[in-house]
Design an enzyme around this catalytic site. Sequence first.
Site, short mmCIF file in Angstrom:
data_model
loop_
_atom_site.label_atom_id
_atom_site.label_comp_id
_atom_site.label_asym_id
_atom_site.label_seq_id
_atom_site.Cartn_x
_atom_site.Cartn_y
_atom_site.Cartn_z
N LYS A 3 -44.70 41.45 -123.52
CA LYS A 3 -44.90 41.51 -124.97
C LYS A 3 -45.23 40.11 -125.50
O LYS A 3 -46.18 39.92 -126.23
CB LYS A 3 -43.61 42.05 -125.60
CG LYS A 3 -43.65 42.22 -127.08
CD LYS A 3 -42.38 42.95 -127.53
CE LYS A 3 -42.24 42.87 -129.03
NZ LYS A 3 -41.05 43.54 -129.52
N GLU A 37 -40.17 34.51 -115.89
CA GLU A 37 -40.30 35.23 -114.62
C GLU A 37 -41.70 35.83 -114.50
O GLU A 37 -42.36 35.69 -113.46
CB GLU A 37 -39.28 36.37 -114.53
CG GLU A 37 -37.84 35.92 -114.43
CD GLU A 37 -37.14 35.83 -115.78
OE1 GLU A 37 -37.85 35.56 -116.78
OE2 GLU A 37 -35.92 36.02 -115.83
N GLY A 91 -38.96 45.89 -126.50
CA GLY A 91 -39.26 45.93 -125.06
C GLY A 91 -38.68 47.15 -124.36
O GLY A 91 -39.37 47.87 -123.64
N ARG A 92 -37.39 47.42 -124.61
CA ARG A 92 -36.73 48.52 -123.88
C ARG A 92 -37.13 49.90 -124.39
O ARG A 92 -36.70 50.91 -123.83
CB ARG A 92 -35.21 48.32 -123.91
CG ARG A 92 -34.62 48.08 -125.30
CD ARG A 92 -33.19 47.56 -125.20
NE ARG A 92 -32.63 47.23 -126.51
CZ ARG A 92 -32.75 46.05 -127.11
NH1 ARG A 92 -33.46 45.09 -126.53
NH2 ARG A 92 -32.18 45.82 -128.28
N GLU A 140 -28.34 46.41 -123.55
CA GLU A 140 -29.03 45.38 -124.33
C GLU A 140 -29.03 45.77 -125.81
O GLU A 140 -29.01 44.92 -126.69
CB GLU A 140 -30.47 45.18 -123.81
CG GLU A 140 -31.11 43.90 -124.32
CD GLU A 140 -32.39 43.51 -123.59
OE1 GLU A 140 -32.35 42.62 -122.71
OE2 GLU A 140 -33.44 44.09 -123.88
N HIS A 197 -19.93 59.63 -101.82
CA HIS A 197 -19.35 59.04 -100.60
C HIS A 197 -19.16 57.53 -100.75
O HIS A 197 -18.98 56.83 -99.76
CB HIS A 197 -20.24 59.36 -99.40
CG HIS A 197 -20.34 60.84 -99.16
ND1 HIS A 197 -19.48 61.50 -98.30
CD2 HIS A 197 -21.14 61.78 -99.69
CE1 HIS A 197 -19.78 62.80 -98.31
NE2 HIS A 197 -20.79 62.98 -99.15
N LYS A 229 -31.46 31.63 -120.89
CA LYS A 229 -32.86 31.22 -120.76
C LYS A 229 -33.01 29.75 -121.13
O LYS A 229 -33.66 28.98 -120.43
CB LYS A 229 -33.75 32.05 -121.71
CG LYS A 229 -34.00 33.47 -121.31
CD LYS A 229 -35.05 34.08 -122.24
CE LYS A 229 -35.09 35.59 -122.18
NZ LYS A 229 -35.94 36.20 -123.20
O1 F6P Z 1 -34.53 39.74 -121.46
C1 F6P Z 1 -34.88 39.89 -122.77
C2 F6P Z 1 -36.21 40.51 -122.99
O2 F6P Z 1 -36.69 40.01 -124.19
C3 F6P Z 1 -36.17 42.03 -123.00
O3 F6P Z 1 -35.70 42.55 -124.19
C4 F6P Z 1 -37.59 42.35 -122.72
O4 F6P Z 1 -37.73 43.68 -122.37
C5 F6P Z 1 -37.87 41.38 -121.60
O5 F6P Z 1 -37.16 40.21 -121.97
C6 F6P Z 1 -39.32 41.07 -121.31
O6 F6P Z 1 -39.98 40.47 -122.39
P1 F6P Z 1 -41.55 40.34 -122.44
O7 F6P Z 1 -42.14 41.71 -122.44
O8 F6P Z 1 -41.86 39.58 -123.70
O9 F6P Z 1 -42.01 39.58 -121.22
#
Ligand code: F6P
Length: 544
Positions: free
Chosen positions: A203, A209, A264-265, A350, A381, A509
């Site tokens: 987004k 990452e 995002g979620r 979250e 199990h 972060k």
């Molecule tokens: O870890 C926090 C967060 O902002 C989530 O809410 C989101 O889904 C994820 O990081 C990834 O964010 P982006 O789509 O901006 O890379």
Amino acid sequence: MNYSEHIQMLRSVAEKFSAQSIRSLMDNDAQRIEKMTVDFADIRVDFSKQRLNDDILLALEHFADECRFIEKRQAMFEGERINSTENRAVLHTALRSVHRQELLVDSVNIMDEIRDVLQQMEQFCARFHQGHICGYTNKPLKTIVNIGIGGSDLGPKMVCAALKPYHKKGIEVHFVSNVDGTHIAETLRLCNPETTLFIIASKTFTTEETMTNARSARQWFLEHCNNEEMIARHFIAVSTNIALTDAFGIRKEHVFRFWDWVGGRFSLWSAIGLPIALTCGFEIFSELLSGAEAMDAHFRSAPLRKNIPVMMALCAFWNTTLCGEKNHAVLPYDEYLRLFPAFLQQLEMESNGKSVQIDGESIDYQTSPSLWGQPGTDSQHSFFQLLHQGTHTIPADFIVAVQSHNPLGDHQYRLLANVLAQTEALMNGKTADTVRQELMTMPGTMEEKEQLVAHKVFEGNRPTTMIMCKKIDARTLGSLIAMYEHKVLTLGILWNINSFDQWGVELGKQLAKKILPELMDTTLEPQHDASTNALIHLARAWSE
Ligand code: F6P
């Protein structure tokens, strides 16, 4: 009555009925199944094994009214800025209301924009499936690597796994999320650079990452192809940040946009769902959207006691805030749904893992439980021992489909027998008398047998919800996901919190940004607590 006084009042209701067992509620009310189950399309949700009776439900309904549930639900659907700390509307539901003509956000009709992106996705999928999206050697692309994390990974990854029976032949999909280099390295080992399409899904297009993995994928690609211009053929993006996708070398027509009013979620319904549409086909993606849209309609119109997401939220609120349970297990008896608990972890934890109210007041009641789970029967199990005989109660959702995508002998009957047996056992338990009777037929002395009794007793009275589906197809899956999304909204309203921000992920972060140069540059003196400083020194000494 203010909010705290209401919670206090509900606590007295909880106290009053604490001795009533689920089994006695079931035995003493011939109407219980009718009252406590809800049928929606090919889904039956059975709440009858929850610790709720008519009085409790009445008190909870009254509480929902006091929390202005109906008004707040409407506010979300109509695009009010209910995410107050980020001053944003929350409109993932608009993404699946494809027939709605108008919904204005800042005087812009977002329905037109949604339809434009859906059309862009549909056209891209058609060209991809016809073999018209070709790589640097003019071979059609057929392996998809989605690079994203959190909401830009968990949703599409879970749906692609859940809808595996619907995958198009010859197309492979991989998801890379972890900044641990192993994730991208192992994935790239499975890919041919000539036929791989990378989707950079972020987004913000700034997530550490994702951008680190995207740069490594880009470098790997250039090592094979040696031509920067070909980046445009192999890399596409899903993002709200057009300036940064441009800088990465992605063609404007290959950027699938979404909007800051999609969290995002909650974003798998947007272009973040592109891997689903590419892997299963756009028609299947559309089915997923319609299943969710149908659940939206149910959530908006069904009376509270026959409203699945509301009932799920009332059960969770009761179990957590009034009965003090700190965990919630989600147990899909379905291999294809194995990633569903991981997806729900982000969705629920979250969203509702908060300890201040919407106005910043601190909270003196329990909000989101820890959510976790694994598919049955494997989990039986491993950790079910604790569910049955542990010192604390873990409310659980059991999810199963009657029809298998892989009908094989009597496997499905055995699976169904197990899921039904578990919820029955968790409710009924086993008394000391029954244990004694069973032991009568066993060898051993009376003394030896009596010593075993306590170990073999099951307390029971552990609340569960059964979600039984006819079959997990795209439509049913869409409804299931939307059901949990609306549970989250409802709980947020009952807890008086903002379910749509996530400030709690920021501190880690920020600190990681500070630590990174201290790890890489040995001339820098780490500036942290004694433990962190010592570990940074050790990592420096041990790094290659
Ligand atoms: O870890 C926090 C967060 O902002 C989530 O809410 C989101 O889904 C994820 O990081 C990834 O964010 P982006 O789509 O901006 O890379």
